[in-house]
Design a protein around this motif. Structure first.
Motif, PDB file in Angstrom:
ATOM      1  N   ASN A  46      31.034  10.409  89.911  1.00 44.86           N
ATOM      2  CA  ASN A  46      32.332  10.540  90.566  1.00 44.86           C
ATOM      3  C   ASN A  46      33.192  11.518  89.784  1.00 44.86           C
ATOM      4  N   GLY A  47      33.826  12.444  90.502  1.00 44.62           N
ATOM      5  CA  GLY A  47      34.665  13.426  89.821  1.00 44.62           C
ATOM      6  C   GLY A  47      35.510  14.193  90.814  1.00 44.62           C
ATOM      7  N   LEU A  48      36.405  15.023  90.259  1.00 46.61           N
ATOM      8  CA  LEU A  48      37.263  15.870  91.086  1.00 46.61           C
ATOM      9  C   LEU A  48      36.541  17.166  91.382  1.00 46.61           C
ATOM     10  N   SER A  49      36.477  17.520  92.646  1.00 45.88           N
ATOM     11  CA  SER A  49      35.762  18.732  93.046  1.00 45.88           C
ATOM     12  C   SER A  49      36.703  19.706  93.735  1.00 45.88           C
ATOM     13  N   ASN A  50      36.753  20.923  93.226  1.00 44.68           N
ATOM     14  CA  ASN A  50      37.509  21.971  93.911  1.00 44.68           C
ATOM     15  C   ASN A  50      36.712  22.469  95.108  1.00 44.68           C
ATOM     16  N   LEU A  51      37.407  22.799  96.179  1.00 50.95           N
ATOM     17  CA  LEU A  51      36.756  23.319  97.375  1.00 50.95           C
ATOM     18  C   LEU A  51      36.508  24.808  97.190  1.00 50.95           C
ATOM     19  N   ARG A  52      35.321  25.271  97.520  1.00 48.24           N
ATOM     20  CA  ARG A  52      34.948  26.667  97.294  1.00 48.24           C
ATOM     21  C   ARG A  52      34.523  27.305  98.617  1.00 48.24           C
ATOM     22  N   TYR A  53      34.959  28.554  98.818  1.00 41.66           N
ATOM     23  CA  TYR A  53      34.657  29.276 100.049  1.00 41.66           C
ATOM     24  C   TYR A  53      34.490  30.757  99.751  1.00 41.66           C
ATOM     25  N   SER A  54      33.934  31.449 100.727  1.00 44.58           N
ATOM     26  CA  SER A  54      33.887  32.905 100.681  1.00 44.58           C
ATOM     27  C   SER A  54      35.018  33.427 101.561  1.00 44.58           C
ATOM     28  N   PRO A 258      42.082  45.768 102.033  1.00 50.27           N
ATOM     29  CA  PRO A 258      41.541  44.996 103.155  1.00 50.27           C
ATOM     30  C   PRO A 258      40.030  45.168 103.280  1.00 50.27           C
ATOM     31  N   GLY A 259      39.340  44.050 103.507  1.00 53.26           N
ATOM     32  CA  GLY A 259      37.889  44.072 103.644  1.00 53.26           C
ATOM     33  C   GLY A 259      37.148  43.622 102.400  1.00 53.26           C
ATOM     34  N   MET A 260      37.833  43.552 101.254  1.00 52.49           N
ATOM     35  CA  MET A 260      37.162  43.098 100.033  1.00 52.49           C
ATOM     36  C   MET A 260      36.778  41.630 100.161  1.00 52.49           C
ATOM     37  N   VAL A 261      35.583  41.310  99.662  1.00 58.41           N
ATOM     38  CA  VAL A 261      35.064  39.939  99.722  1.00 58.41           C
ATOM     39  C   VAL A 261      35.378  39.231  98.408  1.00 58.41           C
ATOM     40  N   CYS A 262      35.730  37.961  98.490  1.00 61.02           N
ATOM     41  CA  CYS A 262      36.080  37.217  97.280  1.00 61.02           C
ATOM     42  C   CYS A 262      35.566  35.779  97.349  1.00 61.02           C
ATOM     43  N   ASP A 263      35.406  35.190  96.167  1.00 62.43           N
ATOM     44  CA  ASP A 263      35.035  33.776  96.047  1.00 62.43           C
ATOM     45  C   ASP A 263      36.309  32.980  95.802  1.00 62.43           C
ATOM     46  N   VAL A 264      36.594  32.053  96.711  1.00 59.38           N
ATOM     47  CA  VAL A 264      37.862  31.329  96.698  1.00 59.38           C
ATOM     48  C   VAL A 264      37.647  29.892  96.250  1.00 59.38           C
ATOM     49  N   MET A 265      38.562  29.394  95.410  1.00 56.01           N
ATOM     50  CA  MET A 265      38.528  27.997  94.987  1.00 56.01           C
ATOM     51  C   MET A 265      39.904  27.386  95.220  1.00 56.01           C
ATOM     52  N   LEU A 266      39.953  26.340  96.031  1.00 54.51           N
ATOM     53  CA  LEU A 266      41.201  25.631  96.305  1.00 54.51           C
ATOM     54  C   LEU A 266      41.302  24.442  95.361  1.00 54.51           C
ATOM     55  N   ASN A 267      42.431  24.337  94.692  1.00 52.59           N
ATOM     56  CA  ASN A 267      42.623  23.301  93.684  1.00 52.59           C
ATOM     57  C   ASN A 267      43.097  22.004  94.340  1.00 52.59           C
ATOM     58  N   THR A 268      42.161  21.115  94.599  1.00 52.45           N
ATOM     59  CA  THR A 268      42.498  19.829  95.218  1.00 52.45           C
ATOM     60  C   THR A 268      42.321  18.707  94.207  1.00 52.45           C
ATOM     61  N   THR A 269      42.817  17.546  94.544  1.00 50.46           N
ATOM     62  CA  THR A 269      42.659  16.362  93.678  1.00 50.46           C
ATOM     63  C   THR A 269      41.791  15.321  94.372  1.00 50.46           C
ATOM     64  N   THR A 270      40.931  15.801  95.262  1.00 47.84           N
ATOM     65  CA  THR A 270      40.061  14.888  96.004  1.00 47.84           C
ATOM     66  C   THR A 270      38.873  14.473  95.142  1.00 47.84           C
ATOM     67  N   GLN A 305      13.804  26.552  90.574  1.00 49.60           N
ATOM     68  CA  GLN A 305      14.624  26.208  91.730  1.00 49.60           C
ATOM     69  C   GLN A 305      15.984  26.904  91.629  1.00 49.60           C
ATOM     70  N   ILE A 306      16.277  27.806  92.595  1.00 49.27           N
ATOM     71  CA  ILE A 306      17.570  28.477  92.637  1.00 49.27           C
ATOM     72  C   ILE A 306      18.641  27.472  93.066  1.00 49.27           C
ATOM     73  N   ILE A 307      19.789  27.467  92.390  1.00 55.24           N
ATOM     74  CA  ILE A 307      20.867  26.547  92.717  1.00 55.24           C
ATOM     75  C   ILE A 307      22.181  27.317  92.830  1.00 55.24           C
ATOM     76  N   GLU A 308      23.149  26.701  93.498  1.00 48.81           N
ATOM     77  CA  GLU A 308      24.513  27.242  93.544  1.00 48.81           C
ATOM     78  C   GLU A 308      25.385  26.334  92.702  1.00 48.81           C
ATOM     79  N   ILE A 309      26.016  26.908  91.694  1.00 46.72           N
ATOM     80  CA  ILE A 309      26.813  26.089  90.790  1.00 46.72           C
ATOM     81  C   ILE A 309      28.277  26.134  91.189  1.00 46.72           C
ATOM     82  N   GLY A 310      28.992  25.056  90.813  1.00 51.10           N
ATOM     83  CA  GLY A 310      30.422  24.968  91.082  1.00 51.10           C
ATOM     84  C   GLY A 310      31.209  25.044  89.796  1.00 51.10           C
ATOM     85  N   ALA A 311      32.162  24.129  89.662  1.00 48.47           N
ATOM     86  CA  ALA A 311      33.042  24.161  88.496  1.00 48.47           C
ATOM     87  C   ALA A 311      32.353  23.558  87.276  1.00 48.47           C
ATOM     88  N   TYR A 312      32.790  24.006  86.098  1.00 49.54           N
ATOM     89  CA  TYR A 312      32.331  23.425  84.835  1.00 49.54           C
ATOM     90  C   TYR A 312      33.172  22.193  84.542  1.00 49.54           C
TER      91      TYR A 312
END
Length: 345
Positions: A46-54, A258-270, A305-312
């Motif tokens: 159980n932990g706090l997870s930030n939401l991540r999007y492109s 305009p048009g640049m791609v970025c990795d977005v992280m929303l700081n939630t307390t969920t 095994q390739i993985i996608e990592i999130g927050a440290y």
């Protein structure tokens, strides 16, 4: 007799040697070498997870400009990326027809004005009937209106910037018709930009206006920026079933385009269940992919095994995809391993 026996013995010896040469020697089997490692089962915590999007950078405002006069474009005075000021001339349509119309209407106005001035003196002396004077006034007003219309049409051959901005697109070239299905020139305002992300329906409820966001743009050397959620969509896309969310960001130095791609992280307390792995278990390959070694079900080999990592986190690294809680991964000794390598625990 003795000689015959010696001859038979020699022949017998030759046969034995030939038989020995015909036998195939069995290859020496080498025992496969296994590498000693330590492994650990993947667990959920159980932990706090930030939401991540492109996300994609968008201009705060896009202004499509169009010519107000039809004709052949003679000049285009700006290029994409040019900074322009309000009232600056951007392009010109051939003016010959409108110029001729204006010259003709101007001549008619001068003639009507001259007649009006001369007849005014006659009218004031009482030598001109009221009907004729009204007719003279009407002609002057008509001539003035025609001149003003032709003057406005002549001015419409010039395309001016309605506000300060940057030329985002130039869809017209000299020699083309000013009438096009595309806007000849588009201005964008990027002193402030928006980062647009698509949020799945099971996460949209966690996002509110005013939520802080951070994002990284690889095109700018993985530089990090911060912004605030300014728009949360209320209608899902009918195909992707995602909601549009926009993050407003200050861009006073105009480095974000305009048009640049970025990795977005929303700081939630969920708080939710996360897959966490030790830092020592994760490696990077030559292509920059994060991966771990997963131990086979018989505990005799490993597979990359390739993985996608999130927050440290304090307890390790969050894994967003690529692993399941039932798998076992290598946590020590991975430096000597390769894909499908034999191991021993």
């Amino acid at each position: 007799m003795k000689h015959l026996m010696q001859k038979n013995l020699i022949l017998f010896a030759i046969l034995i040697v030939m038989a020995g040469c015909g036998q195939k020697q069995e290859p020496v089997k080498k025992e496969a070498v296994s590498i000693k490692i330590k492994a650990k089962a993947v667990t959920m915590v159980n932990g706090l997870s930030n939401l991540r999007y492109s996300g994609t950078v968008e201009a705060a405002q896009t202004i499509p400009l169009t010519f107000q006069s039809s004709g052949i474009v003679e000049q285009v005075l700006v290029q994409e990326g040019d900074i322009v000021r309000k009232g600056q001339l951007l392009a010109v349509v051939n003016k010959s027809d409108n110029q001729n119309i204006y010259n003709s209407s101007l001549a008619m106005y001068i003639q009507a004005k001259d007649a009006y001035d001369r007849m005014k003196q006659v009218y004031e002396k009482g030598s001109l009937s009221e009907v004729k004077w009204v007719e003279m006034e009407t002609r002057l007003k008509q001539a003035e209106s025609q001149m003003q219309i032709s003057k406005d049409n002549l001015a419409k051959c010039n395309l001016y910037a309605p506000t300060n901005g940057i030329v985002g697109k130039r869809n017209i070239e000299p020699g083309q018709s000013s009438i096009s299905s595309f806007s000849p020139i588009e201005l964008v305002k990027i002193e402030t930009v928006s980062v647009k992300i698509s949020v799945p329906e099971n996460e949209i409820g966690k996002i509110k206006k005013g939520l802080n966001a951070t994002f990284v743009i690889s095109a700018l050397g993985n530089k990090s920026f911060t912004g605030v959620v300014s728009h949360v969509g209320v209608v899902a896309d009918q195909f992707s079933r995602t909601y549009e969310v926009k993050i407003t960001v200050n861009n006073s130095n105009l480095e974000m385009k305009p048009g640049m791609v970025c990795d977005v992280m929303l700081n939630t307390t969920t708080e939710k269940e996360l897959i966490m792995v030790p830092n020592s278990a994760v490696s990077k390959d030559i292509e920059g992919n994060s991966f771990v070694y997963v131990v086979s079900s018989d505990n005799k080999s490993v597979k990359k095994q390739i993985i996608e990592i999130g927050a440290y986190q304090v307890s390790g690294i969050e894994v967003l995809s690529g692993l399941a809680a039932s798998q076992t991964i290598v946590v020590e000794g991975k430096e000597k391993l390769s894909d499908n390598c034999l191991i021993s625990l």
